[in-house]
Write a protein that holds these residues in place. Structure first.
Motif, short mmCIF file in Angstrom:
data_model
loop_
_atom_site.label_atom_id
_atom_site.label_comp_id
_atom_site.label_asym_id
_atom_site.label_seq_id
_atom_site.Cartn_x
_atom_site.Cartn_y
_atom_site.Cartn_z
N ILE A 1 59.70 35.15 11.85
CA ILE A 1 60.80 35.77 12.41
C ILE A 1 61.33 36.84 11.40
O ILE A 1 61.85 37.91 11.68
CB ILE A 1 62.02 34.98 12.54
N GLU A 2 61.56 36.25 9.85
CA GLU A 2 61.74 37.25 9.09
C GLU A 2 61.23 38.60 8.85
O GLU A 2 61.60 39.66 8.74
CB GLU A 2 62.21 36.45 7.78
N THR A 3 59.76 38.36 8.63
CA THR A 3 59.13 39.20 8.30
C THR A 3 58.92 40.35 9.40
O THR A 3 58.76 41.42 9.33
CB THR A 3 57.39 38.98 7.73
N ILE A 4 58.66 40.02 10.66
CA ILE A 4 58.61 40.63 11.71
C ILE A 4 59.96 41.64 11.93
O ILE A 4 59.97 42.62 12.31
CB ILE A 4 58.36 40.01 13.18
N SER A 5 61.03 40.88 11.85
CA SER A 5 62.33 41.64 11.92
C SER A 5 62.44 42.71 10.76
O SER A 5 62.89 43.66 11.26
CB SER A 5 63.32 40.71 12.05
N ILE A 6 61.99 42.36 9.73
CA ILE A 6 62.07 43.55 8.52
C ILE A 6 61.08 44.65 8.84
O ILE A 6 61.66 45.93 8.66
CB ILE A 6 61.68 42.63 7.22
N THR A 7 60.01 44.24 9.36
CA THR A 7 58.89 45.52 9.65
C THR A 7 59.38 46.10 10.77
O THR A 7 59.39 47.33 10.66
CB THR A 7 57.57 44.68 9.96
N MET A 8 60.17 45.60 11.80
CA MET A 8 60.56 46.48 12.98
C MET A 8 61.80 47.34 12.33
O MET A 8 61.93 48.47 12.72
CB MET A 8 60.81 45.47 13.91
N SER A 9 62.62 46.65 11.72
CA SER A 9 63.96 47.51 10.96
C SER A 9 63.38 48.94 10.53
O SER A 9 63.90 50.05 10.40
CB SER A 9 64.54 46.73 10.17
N VAL A 10 62.20 48.48 9.54
CA VAL A 10 61.66 49.57 8.81
C VAL A 10 61.24 50.72 9.61
O VAL A 10 61.36 51.88 9.34
CB VAL A 10 60.52 49.08 7.72
N TYR A 11 60.39 50.29 10.81
CA TYR A 11 59.99 51.35 11.64
C TYR A 11 61.05 52.19 12.36
O TYR A 11 60.88 53.39 12.60
CB TYR A 11 58.91 50.90 12.38
N LEU A 12 62.18 51.39 12.80
CA LEU A 12 63.02 51.89 13.46
C LEU A 12 63.84 52.77 12.31
O LEU A 12 64.10 54.05 12.38
CB LEU A 12 64.10 51.00 13.54
N ALA A 13 63.94 52.37 11.12
CA ALA A 13 64.67 53.41 10.01
C ALA A 13 63.82 54.54 9.78
O ALA A 13 63.93 55.84 9.83
CB ALA A 13 64.72 52.73 8.64
N ILE A 14 62.22 54.56 9.78
CA ILE A 14 61.53 55.79 9.64
C ILE A 14 61.82 56.43 10.50
O ILE A 14 61.83 57.81 10.51
CB ILE A 14 60.05 55.25 9.41
N SER A 15 61.65 56.08 11.88
CA SER A 15 61.65 56.91 13.10
C SER A 15 63.07 57.59 13.00
O SER A 15 63.04 59.15 13.31
CB SER A 15 61.29 56.06 14.40
N LEU A 16 63.90 56.93 12.85
CA LEU A 16 65.37 57.40 12.89
C LEU A 16 65.55 58.41 11.91
O LEU A 16 66.14 59.59 12.16
CB LEU A 16 66.52 56.43 12.59
N ALA A 17 64.95 58.49 10.46
CA ALA A 17 64.93 59.41 9.55
C ALA A 17 64.32 60.53 10.01
O ALA A 17 65.00 61.70 9.81
CB ALA A 17 64.47 58.74 8.45
N ILE A 18 63.06 60.47 10.61
CA ILE A 18 62.47 61.67 11.12
C ILE A 18 63.31 62.25 12.14
O ILE A 18 63.42 63.63 11.89
CB ILE A 18 60.98 61.18 11.55
N SER A 19 63.73 61.59 13.00
CA SER A 19 64.64 62.37 14.15
C SER A 19 65.82 62.87 13.48
O SER A 19 65.96 64.22 13.92
CB SER A 19 65.40 61.07 15.03
N LEU A 20 66.52 62.47 12.65
CA LEU A 20 67.54 62.94 12.06
C LEU A 20 67.29 64.20 11.45
O LEU A 20 68.07 65.34 11.58
CB LEU A 20 68.20 62.11 10.93
N LEU A 21 66.04 64.37 10.44
CA LEU A 21 65.51 65.69 9.76
C LEU A 21 65.40 66.63 10.85
O LEU A 21 65.79 67.82 10.82
CB LEU A 21 64.12 65.11 8.96
N MET A 22 64.67 66.14 11.82
CA MET A 22 64.06 67.35 13.06
C MET A 22 65.40 67.61 13.73
O MET A 22 65.48 68.97 14.09
CB MET A 22 63.18 66.49 13.76
N ASN A 23 66.40 66.80 13.99
CA ASN A 23 67.56 67.23 14.82
C ASN A 23 68.16 68.21 14.16
O ASN A 23 68.98 69.04 14.69
CB ASN A 23 68.31 65.96 15.15
N SER A 24 68.31 67.86 12.68
CA SER A 24 69.33 68.93 11.91
C SER A 24 68.47 70.24 11.53
O SER A 24 69.13 71.38 11.90
CB SER A 24 69.59 68.48 10.52
N TYR A 25 67.09 70.37 11.70
CA TYR A 25 66.28 71.44 11.78
C TYR A 25 66.51 72.02 13.12
O TYR A 25 66.67 73.44 13.25
CB TYR A 25 64.97 71.27 11.24
N ASN A 26 66.46 71.32 14.00
CA ASN A 26 66.53 71.85 15.59
C ASN A 26 67.91 72.65 15.47
O ASN A 26 68.04 73.63 16.24
CB ASN A 26 66.32 70.73 16.41
#
Lengths: 342, 394
Positions: free
Chosen positions: B361-386
């Protein structure tokens, strides 16, 4: 408000119900009896231990543990369904209840007992970690492996032992990890790694699957203790006992000279009190285990005693031709020893 | 009696008041969500305890004890699981960044190529796009890893370029540079050149706006940025000491190695995603009406200027939002690494660490949060560029 009230009441009921259901979750034994078969976690293809034969039937030493449990419980060794698992998947599958018993050449360790919530029901194969190399490299000892690229299966004790061994010898290595043992074997053949490391029994099994088995040699060093055995979830004493004693019955049967050929005769005519107790002619030991009276008879008749399954799957009667060694009975110089039925 | 919103009805109770009822339902909904969450959490805790499975994040401090094929930061077997997590994360980021860069370059090239008036070029680009867009990425990874890179010769028969670069089944071995005094001097020179360049840029812009005279900024700054460090480097001698890979025992030792798992994964992900990016670029360019080009022509703008100031800014408005999705896809697809044993976050942390500790439970939730964070960071960068590129309405 009436609607709101009912919603709230239903919600409260659901919560309390949920809590009460969780408090008295059914035992594995009841669940297995109700569904009529044992769900058994096995390896994803390892000759001698668990693999599908030419007819698509799973056979092997690990498979026979599950068949013995089914024979004891239902009087029918075929009432087993198999779930092939990779090393990485196995514990989650057992913990989550996907399988009832994990019989998948799994090493018994303290952390698996204490932190992962497993109970090991015994040892059906005493193993140790070794190395498989191509003869062309000219390596004769694991001590010459400094700087080698080593193929390992991910998420195993092997990974940890390997690191310890190289660190202790002050040697360097490059770990190449794959999920499946077949991938590791293919990588060894292709030359992605110099050495394949795993439990020795697995090395012999992998070796006969290679295109040119004679080009490869298992090095003499055994770098760890790997007691392999079936495991169940914790908190389920009845089920744990059944798996444990199914295994013990096979070992006891071999020690007493009870075989699949003579078991029915001995069950009726034996005068040896040990044999009579094991085979249910005396006492109610089956009932205590919540099993039928003839549980051990069914195991030996349908699956065989420990020596028989060993010979058939990995020993002299198989392609692997592994010597009994540590896996011989205690009174023949090995480690296989089962507590008595009484 | 007429219902009137301004005068509350005297006869009805509070229960028939729509405003009050709306509140009640919202509060109930919140309670239901919290209760469900609490129930799930409590149930999990109870079951973990009853089965004797450890929980909590204490395991992150324990030492890992296994080796890792590729780590961008120092790692030994006695380091903690937390360190393993960092290494997995860096490996995931490495392959994502490489993939995004190559996919973007290749995608833009292909998108433009498909619009080319040259029949052969446009058909080849179409063929590429239709093939690689329609094969699942996992199969493409297998293709590069098992069909292509597995057939490279072994270490003793390595292919080499002038005894400095070696290619074999274990990877691509390059000489690795160690910076010397000369390197730091050259770096200092580069920083000085960069400062001067920025100053020239500002001055040139001021002069152009004041007098209309142009200054060749690009050439001057390029000359400065490359020339100055080179001259200083030559004065101080060789800026790097090169460590050559050497065949010692089983493998090449020393130098810098690019492992085949990384190559296969980067190739497959870039080639796959490039096909989608090409189509997005084509759509973007086609969305700019031809009238825009004609208008720019009639104003007397040169071709390059038209492209840079008229076509691309308008095309980018259409390109960026779907391009963001492709970047997100690439970052998430990088988790297919587990299939070929590239030590990324999923294979290392959600795989090996999960298995060694049993704390799913711990490792999977950490991993999922990381992918969420990476994706949100990419979105944020691209949205500001947009936002910067978006049409400013007046």
């Amino acid at each position: 408000m009436k609607f709101a009230k009912t919603t709230l009441a239903a919600l409260a009921a659901a919560v309390t119900l949920g809590v009460s259901v969780q408090a008295q979750a059914g035992t594995t034994l009841d669940a297995v009896k109700a569904k009529g078969f044992v769900q058994c976690g096995i390896s994803d293809g390892l000759p001698g231990f668990s693999y599908a034969d030419s007819k698509g039937q799973y056979i092997g030493l690990d498979v026979d543990v599950c068949r013995a449990v089914a024979a004891a419980l239902f009087g029918d060794a075929t009432k087993v369904k198999y779930t092939p698992l990779t090393a990485k998947e196995r514990f989650t599958a057992l913990q989550s209840g996907e399988v009832d018993v994990l019989s998948r050449n799994t090493t018994w360790t303290s952390s698996r007992d204490a932190a992962m919530g497993l109970n090991f029901a015994g040892v059906n194969y005493y193993d140790g970690q070794g190395f498989l190399v191509n003869k062309k490299l000219g390596v004769t000892s694991a001590k010459e492996l400094d700087g080698a690229a080593v193929c390992i299966q991910a998420g195993t004790t092997t990974e940890l032992n390997l690191a310890d061994y190289f660190r202790a010898g002050n040697m360097k290595y490059t770990p190449i990890t794959y999920d499946k043992s077949d991938e590791s074997a293919k990588a060894l053949e292709a030359g992605r790694c110099d050495v394949l490391t795993s439990d020795q029994s697995q090395l012999y099994a992998q070796r006969i699957k290679l295109a040119k088995p004679d080009d490869y040699v298992v090095l003499p060093e055994v770098i760890s203790k790997e007691p392999l055995g079936p495991a169940v979830r914790q908190g389920d004493a009845d089920w744990f006992n059944i798996v444990k004693w199914s295994l013990f019955a096979m070992v006891n049967a071999e020690e007493m000279g009870v075989t699949s050929a003579n078991v029915e005769d001995l069950a009726k005519n034996s005068t040896n009190p040990d044999v009579r107790r094991l085979l249910g002619a005396e006492g109610e030991f089956g009932k205590d285990l919540k099993l039928p009276q003839d549980w051990a008879v069914q195991i030996v008749k349908q699956v065989g005693n420990y020596g028989e399954t060993f010979d058939r799957n990995v020993g002299a009667g198989s392609d692997l031709k592994i010597a009994r060694g540590l896996n011989d009975l205690w009174n023949k110089g090995g480690l296989q020893y089962a507590p008595p039925v009484r | 009696m007429q219902p009137n919103a301004n005068s509350p009805r005297v006869t009805g109770s509070l229960l028939t008041d729509p405003k009050f009822r709306a509140w009640i339902f919202q509060i109930l909904a919140v309670i239901a969500v919290i209760a469900a969450g609490w129930y799930l959490f409590n149930n999990t805790q109870h079951n973990l305890n009853s089965r004797g499975i450890s929980s909590g994040f204490g395991f992150l401090q324990q030492s890992a004890g296994f080796g890792i094929l590729q780590s961008l930061v120092d790692y030994t077997e006695s380091d903690s699981y937390a360190r393993v997590f960092v290494i997995g994360l860096l490996n995931t980021l490495l392959v994502s960044v490489l993939g995004i860069v190559f996919a973007t370059l290749l995608g833009f090239l292909l998108g433009v190529a498909r619009l080319s008036h040259n029949w052969l070029i446009s058909k080849l680009a179409t063929l590429y796009i239709e093939i690689f867009r329609n094969i699942p990425p996992l199969l493409q990874i297998f293709f590069w890893y098992f069909a292509v890179l597995r057939n490279v010769p072994g270490p003793r028969q390595s292919l080499d370029v002038g005894e400095t670069v070696f290619l074999n089944i274990r990877g691509l071995y390059l000489p690795s540079p160690t910076p010397t005094e000369g390197f730091w001097a050259a770096l200092a020179a580069f920083i000085v050149a960069a400062v001067i360049s920025i100053y020239i840029g500002i001055k040139a812009k001021q002069r152009r706006e004041a007098t209309g005279r142009r200054f060749p900024v690009l050439l001057t700054t390029l000359g400065l940025l490359f020339g100055l460090p080179t001259i200083v480097g030559l004065l101080f001698g060789n800026p790097f000491v090169w460590e050559m890979p050497e065949l010692k025992g089983f493998n090449f030792q020393g130098g810098f190695v690019v492992i085949p798992e990384l190559v296969a994964l980067t190739l497959a992900l870039s080639i796959y995603t490039a096909a989608f990016i090409a189509e997005i670029v084509r759509a973007g360019i086609m969305s700019v009406s031809h009238g825009q080009t004609e208008a720019a022509d009639s104003l007397g703008l040169r071709r390059g200027v038209t492209l840079r100031l008229v076509i691309i800014p308008q095309a980018l408005r259409v390109i960026i939002p779907p391009l963001t999705s492709q970047y997100l896809n690439l970052a998430k697809n990088s988790s297919l690494a587990a299939a070929i044993g590239y030590p990324d976050l999923v294979s290392l942390f959600a795989g090996t660490v999960l298995n060694q500790t049993g704390q799913a439970i711990e490792t999977i939730s950490i991993t999922m949060s990381v992918y969420l964070a990476i994706s949100l960071a990419i979105s944020l960068l691209m949205n500001s560029y947009n936002k910067r590129m978006a049409l400013v309405e007046r």
